[in-house]
Structure formats: C-alpha cells, structure tokens
Scaffold this active site. Structure first.
Site, PDB file in Angstrom:
ATOM      1  N   SER A 126       0.938  -1.210  -0.211  1.00  0.00           N
ATOM      2  CA  SER A 126      -0.096   0.011  -0.078  1.00  0.00           C
ATOM      3  C   SER A 126       0.837   1.201   0.117  1.00  0.00           C
ATOM      4  CB  SER A 126      -0.910  -0.037   1.517  1.00  0.00           C
ATOM      5  OG  SER A 126      -1.322   1.278   1.519  1.00  0.00           O
ATOM      6  N   TYR A 151      -2.137  -1.634  10.878  1.00  0.00           N
ATOM      7  CA  TYR A 151      -2.217  -2.130   9.823  1.00  0.00           C
ATOM      8  C   TYR A 151      -1.119  -1.623   8.892  1.00  0.00           C
ATOM      9  CZ  TYR A 151      -4.097  -1.621   5.125  1.00  0.00           C
ATOM     10  OH  TYR A 151      -3.705  -1.800   3.675  1.00  0.00           O
ATOM     11  N   LYS A 155       2.042  -3.737   6.362  1.00  0.00           N
ATOM     12  CA  LYS A 155       2.377  -3.719   5.179  1.00  0.00           C
ATOM     13  C   LYS A 155       3.955  -3.475   5.338  1.00  0.00           C
ATOM     14  CE  LYS A 155      -1.681  -4.507   3.430  1.00  0.00           C
ATOM     15  NZ  LYS A 155      -1.737  -5.811   2.638  1.00  0.00           N
TER      16      LYS A 155
HETATM   17  N1  UFG Z   1     -13.126  10.709   3.613  1.00  0.00           N
HETATM   18  C1  UFG Z   1     -14.032  11.792   3.898  1.00  0.00           C
HETATM   19  N2  UFG Z   1     -15.322  11.218   4.550  1.00  0.00           N
HETATM   20  C2  UFG Z   1     -15.560   9.747   4.765  1.00  0.00           C
HETATM   21  C3  UFG Z   1     -14.426   9.177   4.399  1.00  0.00           C
HETATM   22  C4  UFG Z   1     -13.302   9.259   3.980  1.00  0.00           C
HETATM   23  O1  UFG Z   1     -14.113  12.887   3.813  1.00  0.00           O
HETATM   24  O2  UFG Z   1     -16.673   9.419   5.193  1.00  0.00           O
HETATM   25  C5  UFG Z   1     -12.073  11.456   3.255  1.00  0.00           C
HETATM   26  C6  UFG Z   1     -10.598  10.943   4.111  1.00  0.00           C
HETATM   27  O3  UFG Z   1     -10.157  11.990   4.975  1.00  0.00           O
HETATM   28  C7  UFG Z   1      -9.649  10.934   2.842  1.00  0.00           C
HETATM   29  C8  UFG Z   1     -10.205  10.382   1.488  1.00  0.00           C
HETATM   30  O4  UFG Z   1     -11.491  10.735   1.935  1.00  0.00           O
HETATM   31  O5  UFG Z   1      -9.133  12.368   2.666  1.00  0.00           O
HETATM   32  C9  UFG Z   1      -9.828   9.032   1.536  1.00  0.00           C
HETATM   33  O6  UFG Z   1     -10.258   8.331   2.822  1.00  0.00           O
HETATM   34  P1  UFG Z   1     -10.265   6.651   2.568  1.00  0.00           P
HETATM   35  O7  UFG Z   1     -10.498   6.336   4.148  1.00  0.00           O
HETATM   36  O8  UFG Z   1     -11.105   6.067   1.516  1.00  0.00           O
HETATM   37  O9  UFG Z   1      -8.798   6.373   2.102  1.00  0.00           O
HETATM   38  P2  UFG Z   1      -7.470   6.566   3.024  1.00  0.00           P
HETATM   39  O10 UFG Z   1      -6.597   7.150   1.940  1.00  0.00           O
HETATM   40  O11 UFG Z   1      -7.456   7.201   4.113  1.00  0.00           O
HETATM   41  O12 UFG Z   1      -7.166   5.066   3.134  1.00  0.00           O
HETATM   42  C10 UFG Z   1      -6.607   4.076   2.255  1.00  0.00           C
HETATM   43  C11 UFG Z   1      -7.018   2.677   2.554  1.00  0.00           C
HETATM   44  C12 UFG Z   1      -6.103   2.294   3.748  1.00  0.00           C
HETATM   45  C13 UFG Z   1      -4.745   2.771   3.588  1.00  0.00           C
HETATM   46  C14 UFG Z   1      -4.539   4.096   3.351  1.00  0.00           C
HETATM   47  C15 UFG Z   1      -3.316   4.367   3.269  1.00  0.00           C
HETATM   48  O13 UFG Z   1      -8.301   2.612   3.035  1.00  0.00           O
HETATM   49  O14 UFG Z   1      -6.249   1.041   3.731  1.00  0.00           O
HETATM   50  O15 UFG Z   1      -5.111   4.338   2.126  1.00  0.00           O
HETATM   51  O16 UFG Z   1      -2.760   4.725   1.927  1.00  0.00           O
HETATM   52  F1  UFG Z   1      -4.058   2.240   4.501  1.00  0.00           F
END
Ligand code: UFG
Length: 343
Positions: A126, A151, A155
């Site tokens: 990731s 988590y 990785k």
């Molecule tokens: N977000 C919102 N509202 C929500 C959910 C997410 O605004 O209800 C925003 C988050 O703050 C972030 C973006 O949308 O800015 C993406 O969030 P995600 O949770 O979809 O994805 P992340 O990039 O935070 O996390 C993903 C994977 C993890 C991994 C991570 C690190 O889900 O498994 O990328 O790269 F670890």
C-alpha cells in the site's frame, strides 16, 4: 495452463484479479477464510468469465491446511497474496489480530513455497508505507515513514520479511505492489466492494449516501494545505489494478525480473481532492450528493498521488479508465446491491 493461487480471492481486489487472470488464460485456485467476503462471489466470477475457479475455504494462518492445499493442487506456479485484515481503525483497537493475521499468513506462504516449488509471489502492499511523502508525485524510491497504524505497519513489516527472505537465498521471486486508493466495481456489477457495517472508505460512503442508506457524507476537513482545502488521493480503478497483477505474474513466470524483489506503485498519477471527487460523482451519475464539511479525521495523510512511471514502463501497464466511468461503475454496483435486496 499455468496454475496460480490467489489468497483472499473472494475479496474486493482479489475477485477482480481472479477475473483478469482467467481472462488471460491462467488457472486459478482461490483460498479465502470468508471473514470479510462471501462464497457466492465465486458464482459471480463464473458468470463473468464462464470459468469456475477452484475455491477452498482456508485461512492462511493454518500452516498444515496450506501445506495440504499445495499438495492437493500440485503445480501451483505463483501466488498472489491479498488475504489480510485491512481496517485501519480496527487495527488500532486490535493490533494483535492484525499482526497475527497479516504476518503469520505471509510467513506461512514463504515457508511453503520452496517445498512445493512455487516460483513467485505478488504481494498486496500500500502507498501507506510512504506516509506523507516529502515529494509528490511519489516514486518507489521515496523513503518509508513510521506507520500511522498497526495495519500500515503490517504492510511495512511484510515488505521487510519478503526482502529478508529473498536476501537469505530462498528461491522465491517477489513483486510488491503498492496500491493507491482502489475504487469502483466490475462493469457487469456482478462483483464489487461489500463493506461490512458503516463504510470507513470514501467511495462506499459516497454511494451509500447517494442511495439514501446514509443520510449525509462527512467531508473530513476543508482547511488542509491543498487547492480546495480537502485531502488529495490517487483513486485507481479496481479493474485497472487487477490487470497489473496479471502483468506482475507474467513477469515472474516469463523470468523477466531485473532484480528481486521488485516494487511498483500502482496509481493513475493524478491526485483528486475529496470535493473534486464528489463533483465528479455527481457529474458521472446525475445524483446530487448530500454532504457536509466536518473536522479533520485523525491520522489522515494530507495529499498523496503516485508517480506510476516504473509500472508504466517496466510492467507495460497503466491505469487509464476515466474517473467518471469508474464512479459510474461504483454507482451501478450500489444500485445492483439494492436490486438484489442486499442493501
Ligand atoms: N473521507 C471523507 N469522508 C469519509 C471517508 C473518507 O472525507 O466518510 C476522506 C478521507 O479523509 C480521505 C479520503 O476521503 O481524505 C480518502 O479516505 P479513505 O478512507 O477512503 O482512504 P485513505 O486514503 O484514508 O485510506 C486508504 C486505505 C487504507 C490505507 C490508506 C493509506 O483505505 O487501507 O489508504 O494509503 F492504509
């Protein structure tokens, strides 16, 4: 026909990868403990490809079970290892669950590979290993940062375990794929992402809000150092991502690897903010999304997107499905879940 083992093959990325492997002429054996997916996914894979993959319900932490599986399906040439727990928040609450599941699984596979003559392994890593990169877009040469969660740490540790194993002289070839943010669903809407409970990731929350399952999407922060203040990610279509795994397997089996292990960023190279993504979703689907700006989410990376040139040049792969098609596929999948009475 070359035989490939796909662990976690009924999951979101796993199931899409099984489809692409079968479409490319590989024979697939799926194992999955069904902790976060359903056995019916196998039926849907068969509907898409016309070929039923072998499926065995098995946990990769079960060393004897794995050993017996490699004997039963002799001649497995390579493994794609997806099976892992992946909820960032849960990993903070239950770190030992994450360390056991995600680490023991890989150790078991690496131990058994030489015994059963399995040549290579493709590992699901990731972009989380980069934390907040100092330079964007991020290349594979960027340093890894201290993990934000157990988590994320699994990785990093798994990548180190692979490096150490190869260094020790084990006859195993490994490709580590660092995914950015996988989204969307198969164009048939027969397979897709099925989050249990309240979605933590953005896209499932968006489609569930559009469907009326959730009242309102919370946008976590609009005061970041980005053009519109919301966080930026590199959203990659899961079908494009799946195709990269086929390229990685081809590369191992055709003995094309230039070093061992190899690592590739899998992203589009384009960053999209949360607010931009919402706009694109509305444009792609014609559905108005109910959302509000709320406070920042703890631990969020501000901005990250890939430099995917190595994957483009070396794997001969690129993620080029237009974002609107990707978002439309996610919406079609959500509508299918409603039609089928699932949610
Ligand atoms: N977000 C919102 N509202 C929500 C959910 C997410 O605004 O209800 C925003 C988050 O703050 C972030 C973006 O949308 O800015 C993406 O969030 P995600 O949770 O979809 O994805 P992340 O990039 O935070 O996390 C993903 C994977 C993890 C991994 C991570 C690190 O889900 O498994 O990328 O790269 F670890």
């Amino acid at each position: 026909m070359k035989r490939i083992l796909v662990t976690g093959g009924t999951g979101f990325i796993g199931s899409h990868t099984v489809v692409e492997l079968q479409n490319s002429g590989y024979e697939v054996i799926i194992i999955d403990n069904l902790s976060n997916s359903k056995a019916e996914v196998v039926d849907n894979i068969e509907k898409i490809t016309g070929i039923r993959p072998v499926f065995e319900q098995l946990d990769c932490c079960d060393l004897e079970g794995l050993d017996a599986l490699f004997t039963k399906y002799a001649g497995i040439e390579a493994i794609i290892h997806f099976a892992a727990s992946k909820a960032v928040g849960e990993s903070v609450e239950k770190p030992l669950k994450y360390y056991r599941n995600n680490i023991v699984s890989l150790v078991n596979l690496l131990e058994l590979m030489p015994k059963h003559n399995v040549k290579g392994i493709v590992f699901s890593s990731s972009c989380t290993v980069y934390g907040q990169p100092d330079v964007l877009p991020v290349t594979e040469a960027a340093p890894t940062k201290v993990a934000e969660s157990p988590y994320g740490n699994t990785k990093q540790i798994n990548e180190e375990i692979i490096c150490d194993t190869v260094k020790s002289g084990s006859p195993v070839e490994a490709i580590m794929l660092r995914y950015f943010n996988p989204i969307g669903a198969h164009p048939t809407a027969l397979i897709g992402e099925l989050p249990l409970g309240v979605p933590q990731n953005l896209l499932p929350y968006v489609t569930q809000t559009a469907m009326g399952i959730r009242e309102c999407l919370s946008v976590f922060g609009d005061d970041y150092d980005t053009p519109d203040g919301s966080c930026i990610r590199d959203y990659i279509y899961v079908v494009d991502l799946a195709k990269a795994h086929v390229k990685a397997i081809d590369r191992i089996l055709n003995k094309q690897m230039a070093q061992n292990p190899e690592v590739f960023n899998l992203g589009t190279g384009r960053g999209l903010s949360v607010l931009e993504l919402i706009n694109e979703f509305e444009a792609a689907t014609g559905v108005k999304l109910n959302y509000k700006i709320v406070g920042r989410r703890a631990g969020d990376i501000v901005k990250v997107w890939a430099n995917p040139e190595r994957a483009n040049n070396v794997l001969g792969w690129s993620a080029d499905t237009p974002i609107r098609d990707v978002l439309a596929s996610a919406w079609k999948w959500q509508q299918k879940l409603r039609e089928d009475g699932i949610m």
